[in-house]
Design a protein around this motif. Structure first.
Motif, PDB file in Angstrom:
ATOM      1  N   GLU A  68      34.681  19.677 -13.396  1.00  0.00           N
ATOM      2  CA  GLU A  68      33.874  19.696 -14.614  1.00  0.00           C
ATOM      3  C   GLU A  68      32.525  20.369 -14.376  1.00  0.00           C
ATOM      4  N   THR A  69      32.057  20.321 -13.152  1.00  0.00           N
ATOM      5  CA  THR A  69      30.794  20.963 -12.794  1.00  0.00           C
ATOM      6  C   THR A  69      30.975  22.461 -12.619  1.00  0.00           C
ATOM      7  N   ASP A  70      32.076  22.844 -11.946  1.00  0.00           N
ATOM      8  CA  ASP A  70      32.317  24.266 -11.671  1.00  0.00           C
ATOM      9  C   ASP A  70      33.825  24.469 -11.530  1.00  0.00           C
ATOM     10  N   ARG A  71      34.414  25.192 -12.471  1.00  0.00           N
ATOM     11  CA  ARG A  71      35.864  25.396 -12.459  1.00  0.00           C
ATOM     12  C   ARG A  71      36.345  26.123 -11.203  1.00  0.00           C
ATOM     13  N   SER A  72      35.519  26.929 -10.587  1.00  0.00           N
ATOM     14  CA  SER A  72      35.928  27.660  -9.382  1.00  0.00           C
ATOM     15  C   SER A  72      35.864  26.800  -8.123  1.00  0.00           C
ATOM     16  N   ILE A  73      35.338  25.580  -8.239  1.00  0.00           N
ATOM     17  CA  ILE A  73      35.153  24.742  -7.053  1.00  0.00           C
ATOM     18  C   ILE A  73      36.481  24.340  -6.424  1.00  0.00           C
ATOM     19  N   LEU A  75      38.456  26.117  -5.137  1.00  0.00           N
ATOM     20  CA  LEU A  75      38.556  26.894  -3.899  1.00  0.00           C
ATOM     21  C   LEU A  75      37.954  26.150  -2.715  1.00  0.00           C
ATOM     22  N   LEU A  76      37.024  25.238  -2.974  1.00  0.00           N
ATOM     23  CA  LEU A  76      36.298  24.567  -1.895  1.00  0.00           C
ATOM     24  C   LEU A  76      36.489  23.059  -1.859  1.00  0.00           C
ATOM     25  N   LEU A  77      37.364  22.522  -2.703  1.00  0.00           N
ATOM     26  CA  LEU A  77      37.556  21.078  -2.671  1.00  0.00           C
ATOM     27  C   LEU A  77      37.986  20.637  -1.271  1.00  0.00           C
ATOM     28  N   HIS A  89      45.538  14.300  23.281  1.00  0.00           N
ATOM     29  CA  HIS A  89      45.090  13.577  22.105  1.00  0.00           C
ATOM     30  C   HIS A  89      45.652  14.215  20.833  1.00  0.00           C
ATOM     31  N   THR A  90      45.460  13.517  19.738  1.00  0.00           N
ATOM     32  CA  THR A  90      45.764  14.066  18.431  1.00  0.00           C
ATOM     33  C   THR A  90      44.459  14.116  17.650  1.00  0.00           C
ATOM     34  N   ALA A  91      44.109  15.289  17.152  1.00  0.00           N
ATOM     35  CA  ALA A  91      42.893  15.447  16.348  1.00  0.00           C
ATOM     36  C   ALA A  91      43.248  15.280  14.881  1.00  0.00           C
ATOM     37  N   VAL A  92      42.385  14.575  14.162  1.00  0.00           N
ATOM     38  CA  VAL A  92      42.494  14.465  12.710  1.00  0.00           C
ATOM     39  C   VAL A  92      41.196  15.038  12.164  1.00  0.00           C
ATOM     40  N   GLN A  93      41.331  16.053  11.317  1.00  0.00           N
ATOM     41  CA  GLN A  93      40.167  16.772  10.830  1.00  0.00           C
ATOM     42  C   GLN A  93      40.190  16.884   9.310  1.00  0.00           C
ATOM     43  N   ALA A  94      39.025  16.715   8.706  1.00  0.00           N
ATOM     44  CA  ALA A  94      38.869  16.910   7.270  1.00  0.00           C
ATOM     45  C   ALA A  94      37.716  17.876   7.044  1.00  0.00           C
ATOM     46  N   LEU A  95      37.821  18.643   5.983  1.00  0.00           N
ATOM     47  CA  LEU A  95      36.728  19.515   5.606  1.00  0.00           C
ATOM     48  C   LEU A  95      35.540  18.660   5.207  1.00  0.00           C
ATOM     49  N   THR A  99      30.198  20.968   2.453  1.00  0.00           N
ATOM     50  CA  THR A  99      30.400  22.414   2.470  1.00  0.00           C
ATOM     51  C   THR A  99      30.379  22.969   1.046  1.00  0.00           C
ATOM     52  N   MET A 100      30.903  22.185   0.083  1.00  0.00           N
ATOM     53  CA  MET A 100      30.891  22.630  -1.320  1.00  0.00           C
ATOM     54  C   MET A 100      29.471  22.898  -1.792  1.00  0.00           C
ATOM     55  N   VAL A 101      28.571  21.988  -1.473  1.00  0.00           N
ATOM     56  CA  VAL A 101      27.186  22.108  -1.913  1.00  0.00           C
ATOM     57  C   VAL A 101      26.480  23.219  -1.148  1.00  0.00           C
ATOM     58  N   ALA A 102      26.708  23.268   0.156  1.00  0.00           N
ATOM     59  CA  ALA A 102      26.044  24.282   0.978  1.00  0.00           C
ATOM     60  C   ALA A 102      26.424  25.696   0.561  1.00  0.00           C
ATOM     61  N   LEU A 103      27.690  25.914   0.277  1.00  0.00           N
ATOM     62  CA  LEU A 103      28.132  27.265  -0.074  1.00  0.00           C
ATOM     63  C   LEU A 103      27.802  27.659  -1.508  1.00  0.00           C
TER      64      LEU A 103
END
Length: 134
Positions: A68-73, A75-77, A89-95, A99-103
């Protein structure tokens, strides 16, 4: 700039994927897609690599607020969560949702990013708290 939030687990890959799914669900994220990168690269290219899965996680209320703030977001969700074998080990990583705000430099996304960060961090922390990682 770091763009990931990562924990390392001392557990086998299949267990890490299952626990990651459960941890995300507990924080309101559903898994919409699952990409088995290892199997795909093997089938399409004959390429061997470590276990690597991308889970397409979505928290619909947060996604709606961001869109609702930005329809193009879209791409960065912060939707992709990676579970991959990394040595012993097993790595678990999340974005990192920030990053949405910074970019974009759209301050109206900050509350969404903060809530998404809180929920993803809680999911990742629960994996570590289960006594399987750091």
């Amino acid at each position: 700039m770091r763009y990931d939030r990562t924990v390392h687990l001392d557990t086998d890959f299949a267990t890490a994927v299952a626990r990651t799914r459960d941890a995300l669900a507990a924080q309101g994220f559903g898994i919409l897609t699952e990409i088995d990168v290892t199997a795909t690269l093997k089938a399409k290219l004959g390429h061997e690599m470590e276990d690597y899965v991308i889970l397409g996680a979505c928290n619909p209320p947060l996604a709606r607020r961001a869109l609702e703030t930005d329809r193009s977001i879209g791409l960065l969700l912060p939707c992709n969560v990676v579970v991959r074998r990394e040595g012993d080990h097993t790595a678990v990583q999340a974005l990192d949702p920030n990053t949405m705000v910074a970019l974009t430099e759209i301050d109206a996304l900050r509350p969404v990013a903060e809530e998404a960060t809180r929920r993803l961090d809680a999911a990742l922390a629960s994996l570590v708290a289960a006594g399987t990682g750091s």
